[in-house]
Design a protein around this motif. Structure first.
Motif, short mmCIF file in Angstrom:
data_model
loop_
_atom_site.label_atom_id
_atom_site.label_comp_id
_atom_site.label_asym_id
_atom_site.label_seq_id
_atom_site.Cartn_x
_atom_site.Cartn_y
_atom_site.Cartn_z
N THR A 6 0.85 -1.18 0.00
CA THR A 6 0.00 0.00 0.00
C THR A 6 0.88 1.24 0.00
O THR A 6 2.09 1.15 0.21
N GLY A 7 0.32 2.39 -0.20
CA GLY A 7 1.08 3.63 -0.28
C GLY A 7 1.91 3.91 0.95
O GLY A 7 3.10 4.20 0.84
N LEU A 8 1.31 3.83 2.12
CA LEU A 8 2.03 4.13 3.35
C LEU A 8 3.10 3.07 3.63
O LEU A 8 4.21 3.40 4.06
N LYS A 9 2.76 1.83 3.35
CA LYS A 9 3.73 0.76 3.57
C LYS A 9 4.93 0.93 2.63
O LYS A 9 6.08 0.74 3.04
N ALA A 10 4.68 1.30 1.38
CA ALA A 10 5.75 1.56 0.43
C ALA A 10 6.61 2.74 0.90
O ALA A 10 7.84 2.71 0.78
N GLN A 11 5.96 3.75 1.44
CA GLN A 11 6.68 4.93 1.96
C GLN A 11 7.59 4.51 3.12
O GLN A 11 8.74 4.95 3.21
N LEU A 12 7.09 3.66 4.00
CA LEU A 12 7.89 3.17 5.12
C LEU A 12 9.11 2.41 4.62
O LEU A 12 10.22 2.61 5.12
N ARG A 13 8.91 1.54 3.63
CA ARG A 13 10.03 0.78 3.08
C ARG A 13 11.08 1.70 2.47
O ARG A 13 12.28 1.53 2.67
N GLU A 42 -0.46 -8.60 9.40
CA GLU A 42 -0.81 -9.21 8.12
C GLU A 42 -0.92 -10.73 8.21
O GLU A 42 -1.74 -11.33 7.52
N VAL A 43 -0.11 -11.34 9.03
CA VAL A 43 -0.13 -12.80 9.11
C VAL A 43 -0.98 -13.32 10.27
O VAL A 43 -1.13 -14.52 10.44
N ALA A 44 -1.57 -12.41 11.05
CA ALA A 44 -2.44 -12.82 12.15
C ALA A 44 -3.74 -13.39 11.56
O ALA A 44 -4.21 -12.95 10.51
N GLY A 45 -4.32 -14.34 12.24
CA GLY A 45 -5.57 -14.93 11.77
C GLY A 45 -5.32 -16.14 10.90
O GLY A 45 -4.21 -16.67 10.84
N ASN A 46 -6.35 -16.57 10.21
CA ASN A 46 -6.27 -17.79 9.42
C ASN A 46 -5.65 -17.58 8.04
O ASN A 46 -5.07 -18.49 7.47
N VAL A 47 -5.81 -16.36 7.49
CA VAL A 47 -5.35 -16.09 6.13
C VAL A 47 -4.45 -14.87 6.12
O VAL A 47 -4.82 -13.82 6.63
N ALA A 48 -3.25 -15.01 5.55
CA ALA A 48 -2.35 -13.87 5.43
C ALA A 48 -2.93 -12.92 4.39
O ALA A 48 -3.53 -13.34 3.40
N ARG A 49 -2.79 -11.61 4.63
CA ARG A 49 -3.35 -10.64 3.71
C ARG A 49 -2.54 -9.35 3.74
O ARG A 49 -1.76 -9.13 4.67
N GLU A 50 -2.72 -8.53 2.74
CA GLU A 50 -2.07 -7.22 2.65
C GLU A 50 -2.96 -6.21 3.38
O GLU A 50 -4.17 -6.18 3.16
N LEU A 51 -2.37 -5.39 4.25
CA LEU A 51 -3.15 -4.39 4.96
C LEU A 51 -3.42 -3.18 4.06
O LEU A 51 -2.57 -2.80 3.26
N SER A 52 -4.59 -2.59 4.23
CA SER A 52 -4.91 -1.36 3.50
C SER A 52 -4.18 -0.20 4.18
O SER A 52 -3.67 -0.35 5.29
N ASP A 53 -4.16 0.96 3.53
CA ASP A 53 -3.52 2.13 4.13
C ASP A 53 -4.15 2.47 5.48
O ASP A 53 -3.45 2.82 6.43
N ASP A 54 -5.49 2.38 5.57
CA ASP A 54 -6.17 2.68 6.84
C ASP A 54 -5.74 1.72 7.94
O ASP A 54 -5.54 2.12 9.09
N GLU A 55 -5.57 0.45 7.59
CA GLU A 55 -5.13 -0.54 8.58
C GLU A 55 -3.68 -0.29 8.99
O GLU A 55 -3.32 -0.47 10.16
N VAL A 56 -2.84 0.13 8.04
CA VAL A 56 -1.45 0.46 8.36
C VAL A 56 -1.41 1.66 9.30
O VAL A 56 -0.66 1.68 10.28
N VAL A 57 -2.26 2.67 9.05
CA VAL A 57 -2.34 3.84 9.93
C VAL A 57 -2.75 3.40 11.33
O VAL A 57 -2.21 3.89 12.33
N LEU A 93 7.39 8.27 14.36
CA LEU A 93 6.09 7.69 14.00
C LEU A 93 5.06 8.76 13.66
O LEU A 93 4.23 8.56 12.77
N ALA A 94 5.12 9.89 14.34
CA ALA A 94 4.15 10.98 14.11
C ALA A 94 4.19 11.45 12.67
O ALA A 94 3.17 11.90 12.13
N GLY A 95 5.34 11.33 12.03
CA GLY A 95 5.46 11.74 10.64
C GLY A 95 4.65 10.88 9.68
O GLY A 95 4.41 11.28 8.53
N TYR A 96 4.20 9.72 10.12
CA TYR A 96 3.42 8.81 9.27
C TYR A 96 1.93 8.83 9.61
O TYR A 96 1.16 8.11 8.99
#
Length: 158
Positions: A6-13, A42-57, A93-96
């Motif tokens: 996602t956008g924020l995750k890419a920014q973090l990387r 992302e890996v919590a739960g039964n199925v691994a998934r990509e988090l949305s920007d809102d979830e990353v926030v 962290l506040a910068g994100y």
């Protein structure tokens, strides 16, 4: 799970790479910590998934809250060097995070939700849950939960 972040995750990387090249130990360790928290989510739960920007926030907000609480605890325990480290991580962290709502904006938002709850027949303390749900949905990372709850309580008791 896709490899397109996602956008924020890419920014973090990207920022992690930049911090590592600049040998900025604080920034790189803080970003690594939040990336680890994101990966765990992302890996919590039964199925691994990509988090949305809102979830990353949401993850970044949770990590920022941990730093704020730890800084306060260290300061209260007379450990200023550790409090300073936690505060420095919080600043990274506040910068994100999205721009926080001002007190006036939060007050107005809460007043609108109280008016809506009153129109729905809820008043006083009975409206607390309904108002909190409405405000929380509209603030999404722009105001800390404790701050929102205090404002809602103050306005309902007024």
């Amino acid at each position: 799970m896709s490899d397109s972040p996602t956008g924020l995750k890419a920014q973090l990387r990207s920022d992690l790479t930049t911090a590592m090249k600049a040998r900025d130990a604080l920034r790189s360790s803080t970003i690594r910590m939040v990336m680890t928290a994101i990966k765990s989510e992302e890996v919590a739960g039964n199925v691994a998934r990509e988090l949305s920007d809102d979830e990353v926030v949401t993850v970044v907000t949770r990590e920022a809250k941990k730093r704020r609480e730890a800084a306060t605890a260290y300061a209260d325990a007379g450990r200023p060097e550790l409090a300073e480290k936690e505060s420095a991580e919080l600043a990274v962290l506040a910068g994100y995070l999205p721009q926080q709502l001002s007190d006036e904006e939060l007050t107005a938002l809460v007043a609108e939700e109280i008016a809506a709850a009153t129109a729905a027949g809820k008043t006083g303390k009975a409206a607390m849950g309904l108002v909190m749900k409405g405000v929380r949905g509209r603030t999404a990372g722009k105001a800390e939960g404790g701050r929102v709850a205090a404002e809602v309580k103050a306005q309902l008791e007024a």
